[in-house]
Design a protein around this motif. Structure first.
Motif, PDB file in Angstrom:
ATOM      1  N   ARG A   1      -4.181 -21.146 -35.505  1.00 31.97           N
ATOM      2  CA  ARG A   1      -5.079 -21.787 -36.595  1.00 31.97           C
ATOM      3  C   ARG A   1      -6.235 -20.337 -37.752  1.00 31.97           C
ATOM      4  N   GLU A   2      -5.556 -19.302 -37.727  1.00 29.57           N
ATOM      5  CA  GLU A   2      -5.444 -18.311 -39.065  1.00 29.57           C
ATOM      6  C   GLU A   2      -5.084 -17.348 -38.784  1.00 29.57           C
ATOM      7  N   GLY A   3      -4.398 -17.089 -39.751  1.00 31.53           N
ATOM      8  CA  GLY A   3      -3.772 -15.138 -39.688  1.00 31.53           C
ATOM      9  C   GLY A   3      -2.244 -15.747 -40.583  1.00 31.53           C
ATOM     10  N   PHE A   4      -0.942 -15.143 -40.025  1.00 26.30           N
ATOM     11  CA  PHE A   4      -0.370 -15.464 -40.048  1.00 26.30           C
ATOM     12  C   PHE A   4       1.077 -15.661 -39.145  1.00 26.30           C
ATOM     13  N   VAL A   5       1.934 -16.975 -40.266  1.00 28.57           N
ATOM     14  CA  VAL A   5       2.950 -16.717 -38.749  1.00 28.57           C
ATOM     15  C   VAL A   5       4.384 -16.141 -39.430  1.00 28.57           C
ATOM     16  N   TYR A   6       5.282 -15.464 -38.780  1.00 28.45           N
ATOM     17  CA  TYR A   6       6.447 -15.147 -39.394  1.00 28.45           C
ATOM     18  C   TYR A   6       7.653 -15.975 -39.014  1.00 28.45           C
ATOM     19  N   ALA A   7       8.409 -15.963 -39.216  1.00 26.54           N
ATOM     20  CA  ALA A   7       9.797 -16.262 -39.096  1.00 26.54           C
ATOM     21  C   ALA A   7      10.679 -15.452 -38.945  1.00 26.54           C
ATOM     22  N   ARG A   8      11.659 -15.579 -38.218  1.00 25.02           N
ATOM     23  CA  ARG A   8      12.353 -14.258 -38.631  1.00 25.02           C
ATOM     24  C   ARG A   8      14.324 -15.285 -37.455  1.00 25.02           C
ATOM     25  N   ALA A   9      14.867 -15.533 -39.265  1.00 24.91           N
ATOM     26  CA  ALA A   9      16.393 -16.207 -39.170  1.00 24.91           C
ATOM     27  C   ALA A   9      17.107 -15.620 -38.781  1.00 24.91           C
ATOM     28  N   SER A  10      17.742 -15.759 -37.819  1.00 29.29           N
ATOM     29  CA  SER A  10      18.828 -15.057 -37.092  1.00 29.29           C
ATOM     30  C   SER A  10      20.468 -15.738 -36.646  1.00 29.29           C
ATOM     31  N   PHE A  11      21.809 -15.589 -37.156  1.00 32.18           N
ATOM     32  CA  PHE A  11      22.241 -16.088 -36.843  1.00 32.18           C
ATOM     33  C   PHE A  11      22.663 -16.378 -35.307  1.00 32.18           C
TER      34      PHE A  11
ATOM     35  N   VAL B   1       8.247 -25.980 -40.628  1.00 36.27           N
ATOM     36  CA  VAL B   1       9.604 -26.552 -40.599  1.00 36.27           C
ATOM     37  C   VAL B   1       9.785 -26.288 -41.937  1.00 36.27           C
ATOM     38  N   VAL B   2       9.086 -26.417 -42.922  1.00 41.82           N
ATOM     39  CA  VAL B   2       9.075 -25.930 -44.013  1.00 41.82           C
ATOM     40  C   VAL B   2       9.917 -24.675 -44.031  1.00 41.82           C
ATOM     41  N   LEU B   3       8.538 -23.496 -43.515  1.00 41.27           N
ATOM     42  CA  LEU B   3       9.035 -22.255 -43.286  1.00 41.27           C
ATOM     43  C   LEU B   3       9.864 -21.694 -42.557  1.00 41.27           C
ATOM     44  N   ALA B   4      10.360 -22.693 -41.675  1.00 46.10           N
ATOM     45  CA  ALA B   4      11.648 -21.852 -41.141  1.00 46.10           C
ATOM     46  C   ALA B   4      13.086 -22.731 -41.977  1.00 46.10           C
ATOM     47  N   GLU B   5      12.971 -23.675 -42.455  1.00 47.19           N
ATOM     48  CA  GLU B   5      14.096 -24.226 -43.033  1.00 47.19           C
ATOM     49  C   GLU B   5      14.473 -23.067 -44.555  1.00 47.19           C
TER      50      GLU B   5
ATOM     51  N   ILE C   1       4.255 -18.588 -49.038  1.00 48.97           N
ATOM     52  CA  ILE C   1       5.974 -17.805 -47.887  1.00 48.97           C
ATOM     53  C   ILE C   1       6.060 -17.043 -48.849  1.00 48.97           C
ATOM     54  N   GLU C   2       6.031 -15.417 -48.132  1.00 57.52           N
ATOM     55  CA  GLU C   2       7.040 -14.146 -48.614  1.00 57.52           C
ATOM     56  C   GLU C   2       7.555 -14.139 -47.889  1.00 57.52           C
ATOM     57  N   PHE C   3       9.381 -13.634 -48.586  1.00 59.54           N
ATOM     58  CA  PHE C   3      10.044 -12.561 -47.760  1.00 59.54           C
ATOM     59  C   PHE C   3      10.054 -11.344 -48.037  1.00 59.54           C
ATOM     60  N   VAL C   4       9.917 -11.278 -45.882  1.00 59.63           N
ATOM     61  CA  VAL C   4       9.401  -9.151 -46.280  1.00 59.63           C
ATOM     62  C   VAL C   4      10.118  -8.577 -45.295  1.00 59.63           C
ATOM     63  N   ASP C   5      11.546  -8.790 -44.939  1.00 61.11           N
ATOM     64  CA  ASP C   5      12.175  -8.118 -44.443  1.00 61.11           C
ATOM     65  C   ASP C   5      13.981  -8.856 -44.484  1.00 61.11           C
ATOM     66  N   ALA C   6      14.990  -7.599 -44.224  1.00 60.83           N
ATOM     67  CA  ALA C   6      16.278  -8.295 -44.078  1.00 60.83           C
ATOM     68  C   ALA C   6      16.753  -7.643 -43.853  1.00 60.83           C
ATOM     69  N   GLY C   7      18.275  -8.218 -43.013  1.00 63.81           N
ATOM     70  CA  GLY C   7      19.266  -7.181 -43.036  1.00 63.81           C
ATOM     71  C   GLY C   7      20.669  -7.903 -42.226  1.00 63.81           C
ATOM     72  N   GLU C   8      21.282  -6.842 -41.761  1.00 62.05           N
ATOM     73  CA  GLU C   8      22.824  -7.679 -42.095  1.00 62.05           C
ATOM     74  C   GLU C   8      22.958  -8.982 -41.507  1.00 62.05           C
ATOM     75  N   ASP C   9      21.541  -9.267 -40.179  1.00 66.27           N
ATOM     76  CA  ASP C   9      22.484 -10.803 -39.831  1.00 66.27           C
ATOM     77  C   ASP C   9      21.391 -11.426 -39.424  1.00 66.27           C
ATOM     78  N   TYR C  10      19.874 -11.211 -40.355  1.00 65.35           N
ATOM     79  CA  TYR C  10      19.133 -11.622 -40.534  1.00 65.35           C
ATOM     80  C   TYR C  10      17.688 -11.182 -41.736  1.00 65.35           C
ATOM     81  N   MET C  11      17.040 -12.664 -41.226  1.00 68.85           N
ATOM     82  CA  MET C  11      16.056 -12.433 -42.376  1.00 68.85           C
ATOM     83  C   MET C  11      14.286 -12.648 -42.206  1.00 68.85           C
TER      84      MET C  11
END
Length: 140
Positions: free
Chosen positions: A93-103, A57-61, A24-34
């Motif tokens: 099955r392959e590639g990357f998944v991206y998780a965007r957390a927003s308040f 779920v691990v990625l999301a948390e 898991i790698e953090f790739v972007d962040a703003g004022e109210d998201y990551m």
């Protein structure tokens, strides 16, 4: 904190953790998201070769908790996840998944996050709701 400082802090916090193990790698962040990404390889597959819901779920948390950590005063508080629910909508099955957390809610004690996990084509893979809590550190 600047975006670069947030991402450096996040990278440092992942050393020798489950996040590092899963890539898991953090790739972007703003004022109210990551945003974080995770490679979909056999390391995170269930037996039939698709992304395991538990890995999602691990990625999301991870991204929601890290967002709470960087957006709150963690010199006085530590962050814990207290509730998580996930709806898995599509397989990958392959590639990357991206998780965007927003308040959804940014309280002093509890924070509520919506985390959208998408694939590289921006298809919604999982929709997750995470509640975190900021607990006071003991004064020394």
């Amino acid at each position: 904190m600047t975006k670069e400082e947030i991402l450096q802090l996040s990278e440092k916090a992942c050393k020798n953790t489950l996040m590092e193990t899963l890539g898991i790698e953090f790739v972007d962040a703003g004022e109210d998201y990551m945003i974080a990404k995770m490679p979909v390889t056999s390391k995170v597959h269930q037996p039939d070769g698709v992304l395991h819901g538990g890995a999602s779920v691990v990625l999301a948390e991870s991204v929601g908790s890290m967002a709470s950590y960087v957006f709150l005063n963690t010199e006085e508080f530590f962050i814990r996840g207290i509730e998580i629910s996930a709806n898995h909508l599509k397989s990958v099955r392959e590639g990357f998944v991206y998780a965007r957390a927003s308040f959804i809610h940014r309280g002093r004690t509890t924070q509520l996050w919506e985390i959208r996990i998408t694939d590289e084509a921006d298809n919604l893979i999982s929709l997750v709701k995470l509640t975190t809590i900021a607990l006071p550190k003991e004064k020394k």
